[in-house]
Scaffold this active site. Sequence first.
Site, PDB file in Angstrom:
ATOM      1  N   GLY A 208       0.829  -1.218   0.000  1.00  0.00           N
ATOM      2  CA  GLY A 208       0.000   0.000   0.000  1.00  0.00           C
ATOM      3  C   GLY A 208       0.849   1.248   0.000  1.00  0.00           C
ATOM      4  O   GLY A 208       2.049   1.197  -0.305  1.00  0.00           O
ATOM      5  N   ASN A 209       0.251   2.383   0.319  1.00  0.00           N
ATOM      6  CA  ASN A 209       1.010   3.634   0.439  1.00  0.00           C
ATOM      7  C   ASN A 209       0.380   4.497   1.535  1.00  0.00           C
ATOM      8  O   ASN A 209      -0.631   4.116   2.119  1.00  0.00           O
ATOM      9  CB  ASN A 209       1.080   4.365  -0.913  1.00  0.00           C
ATOM     10  CG  ASN A 209      -0.298   4.713  -1.428  1.00  0.00           C
ATOM     11  OD1 ASN A 209      -1.002   5.519  -0.836  1.00  0.00           O
ATOM     12  ND2 ASN A 209      -0.695   4.093  -2.541  1.00  0.00           N
TER      13      ASN A 209
END
Length: 400
Positions: A208-209
């Site tokens: 993810g981020n």
Amino acid sequence: MLEGKKILIGISGSIAAYKMAAMTRLFVKAGAEVKVIMTPSAHDFITPVTLSTLSKNKVHTNFVSSETGEWANHVELGLWADYFLIAPATANTLAKMAYGMCDNLLLATYLSARCPVIVAPAMDLDMFAHPSTNANLKTLSSYGVKIIEPNSGELASGLEGKGRMAEPEELIEYISNLTIATSVLKGKKILITAGPTYEHIDPVRFVGNHSTGKMGFAIAEEFALKGVKVILITGPSSQQVKQSNITRIDVTSADEMFDATVTHFPKCHIAVMSAAVADYAPEKVSISKIKKSGDSLQLKLKKTRDILKELGKLKTKKQILVGFALETDNEEANATKKLIEKNLDFIVLNSLKNKGAGFGFDTNMIQILHKDGQKINYGLKPKNEVAIDIVNQIIHLLHV
Ligand code: CTP
């Protein structure tokens, strides 16, 4: 722009009330119909005779007129108005509005008004800077009240600072712009993507981020406050939608976001893609939790589909497409490349080199690059104000 518009002016007790004579005159000159409500203390600063003469309408202060015994119907006044401008708005009136108090006609009308409400605060600099005034303005802003920031300068107290009510010319320009926005956005449908995407590795892990979705949610709120319907497609985010005309669609992965966005795009007139979409996702998703073994683990990633690029291909001449670019190096050149390759009307550039900009912050600092080469730089601002700048650029494109 104001021809035939119904403007309700609410005046509270501040020295800046004297400016409302000129303000009323400007509105009437622009072809608007004006009605005025004064709080009892506003009478210390300007007379109802001046305002009724200039507005060509009776001025209201009390729920019941002392001369005729007639009831001033606050519900009717609130429903009559296209815009309710409360100027000057004192610290006291703002506080009462924030808490839903209604011990005078102006406040009762505010609570019953369905039209856009705009406040122009006026007070001494320390009162304006006080945390309680700040909190009240934040509360009112979250209720959709529009705030015309006071100017800095010499104040009635003799002190210098922020607290001078905006000038009548600034107030009329603000409301004219609001009218333009309402008319160009009428009937338009907006599509917004926000937040990160999570790409599953196994049932418990993902790639993810750090995107929180704050910027995309702020843009959705700003459009919704202008009365348009918004479809907000968001990756995992703890942000909450406040306006009822926003339809929130929750997705997790880039693939899901692609499908949802491409499905809704043909029905929308404007699309703003602010999501931080993963460019790569695990090639294989393990059905069971990957157990620890060996000293290293190799993850093979495959490219995701570029949502914005796809919309750029699908886009018709009637649609406006806006993208974001988050860059760390060669910012302008990289953003310009994306602007052209993805067939955008403009791109919003965030540089992670700017302190206070990017993921997780409540502020952002942007540059807007238009397809015609025009570049606009903005200072560091709260994300809801950055959203106003972005929405204003879109309104400008629709208006020209
Ligand atoms: N975007 C998208 N789909 C993707 C990747 C990006 O829709 N799979 C959109 C983003 O929402 C943003 C714009 O494309 O509006 C630019 O995203 P960014 O991550 O800055 O650029 P990329 O095109 O992914 O290029 P790079 O990561 O190499 O900078």
